[in-house]
Design an enzyme around this catalytic site. Structure first.
Site, PDB file in Angstrom:
ATOM      1  N   GLY A   1       1.069  -1.215   0.209  1.00 16.25           N
ATOM      2  CA  GLY A   1       0.360   0.226   0.175  1.00 16.25           C
ATOM      3  C   GLY A   1       0.771   1.485   0.161  1.00 16.25           C
TER       4      GLY A   1
ATOM      5  CD  GLN B   1       3.253   5.986   2.574  1.00 14.59           C
ATOM      6  OE1 GLN B   1       2.678   5.675   2.270  1.00 14.59           O
ATOM      7  NE2 GLN B   1       4.684   4.929   3.115  1.00 14.59           N
TER       8      GLN B   1
ATOM      9  CB  CYS C   1       5.528   2.567   7.716  1.00 17.60           C
ATOM     10  SG  CYS C   1       5.259   3.787   6.783  1.00 17.60           S
ATOM     11  CG  LEU C   2       6.567   0.968   1.225  1.00 19.25           C
ATOM     12  CD1 LEU C   2       5.428   1.551  -0.688  1.00 19.25           C
ATOM     13  CD2 LEU C   2       7.637   0.390   0.655  1.00 19.25           C
TER      14      LEU C   2
ATOM     15  CG  HIS D   1      -0.493   1.633   7.778  1.00 18.32           C
ATOM     16  ND1 HIS D   1       1.055   0.673   8.284  1.00 18.32           N
ATOM     17  CD2 HIS D   1       0.450   1.980   6.646  1.00 18.32           C
ATOM     18  CE1 HIS D   1       1.654   0.981   7.952  1.00 18.32           C
ATOM     19  NE2 HIS D   1       1.597   2.673   7.060  1.00 18.32           N
ATOM     20  CD  GLU D   2      -1.322   2.019   2.681  1.00 18.71           C
ATOM     21  OE1 GLU D   2      -0.611   3.425   2.726  1.00 18.71           O
ATOM     22  OE2 GLU D   2      -0.539   1.624   3.214  1.00 18.71           O
TER      23      GLU D   2
ATOM     24  CG  HIS E   1       0.383   7.301   5.006  1.00 18.40           C
ATOM     25  ND1 HIS E   1       2.318   7.569   6.697  1.00 18.40           N
ATOM     26  CD2 HIS E   1       0.664   4.983   5.756  1.00 18.40           C
ATOM     27  CE1 HIS E   1       2.247   6.396   6.173  1.00 18.40           C
ATOM     28  NE2 HIS E   1       1.837   5.712   6.245  1.00 18.40           N
TER      29      HIS E   1
HETATM   30 ZN    ZN Z   1       3.475   3.608   5.448  1.00 19.29          ZN
END
Ligand code: ZN
Length: 181
Positions: free
Chosen positions: A47, A52, A100-101, A142-143, A146
């Site tokens: 995701g 981000q 998380c990225l 989670h997304e 953000h």
């Molecule tokens: Zn994340």
């Protein structure tokens, strides 16, 4: 089509609130969506949220096909979700490891509602309205965090349940998240 730079924890942009996508912006959003999918796939994530990559709009993507390395992780349909609204369907919660990225190489144990309803639109303005649970529900939450400037580390209850993936792999209690989001 381009792989974008993913901002990392410490960048103040990740703490900021994103703005709704307005009706007139839908026609210009397709390039952003393509760039987000290119970036997510390049990094093998499940995701990605627009902030981000530095775009402060309420737009997330996610999708995860079943992976032989993580047979327990259910697949999640590839989805573009704009202006999302989430509500828990009951009081049940789950604790699972998340990555998380924007926090590469690390994992943390996070408690979240297990069953949710989420609504929004895709990039063409079509309504999305789903009731989901498990990993699917976790990725969406989670997304969408953000979009409110929240990273999963802010939701870890005990900071001993946070660390580098390589070190956590030595712990027996550790059941890794299938991929970063
Ligand atoms: Zn994340």
């Amino acid at each position: 089509m381009a792989v974008k730079n993913v901002l990392r924890i410490g960048d103040p942009i990740l703490n900021m609130l994103s703005e709704p996508v307005t009706e007139s912006e839908y026609k210009n959003i397709h390039t952003v969506v393509e760039d987000m999918f290119d970036t997510m796939r390049h990094l093998q994530g499940a995701g990605l949220a627009a902030p981000q990559i530095g775009i402060m709009k309420r737009l997330v993507i996610f999708g995860f096909e079943s992976n032989p390395r993580y047979p327990d992780a259910e697949s999640v349909p590839e989805t573009v979700l704009i202006n999302p609204v989430i509500e828990p369907l009951d009081s049940s919660t789950d604790q699972e490891w998340e990555g998380c990225l924007s926090i590469p190489g690390m994992r943390g144990l996070v408690e979240r509602p297990n069953r949710i309803r989420y609504r929004g639109t895709d990039q063409h303005g079509n309504i999305i309205d789903r009731e989901v649970d498990g990993f699917h529900a976790r990725v969406v939450q989670h997304e969408c965090d953000h979009l409110d400037g929240i990273l999963y580390v802010q939701r870890i209850k005990d900071m001993r349940d946070f660390g580098f993936t390589e070190e956590l792999d030595q712990s027996l209690q550790y059941n890794p998240a299938p991929c970063d989001t």
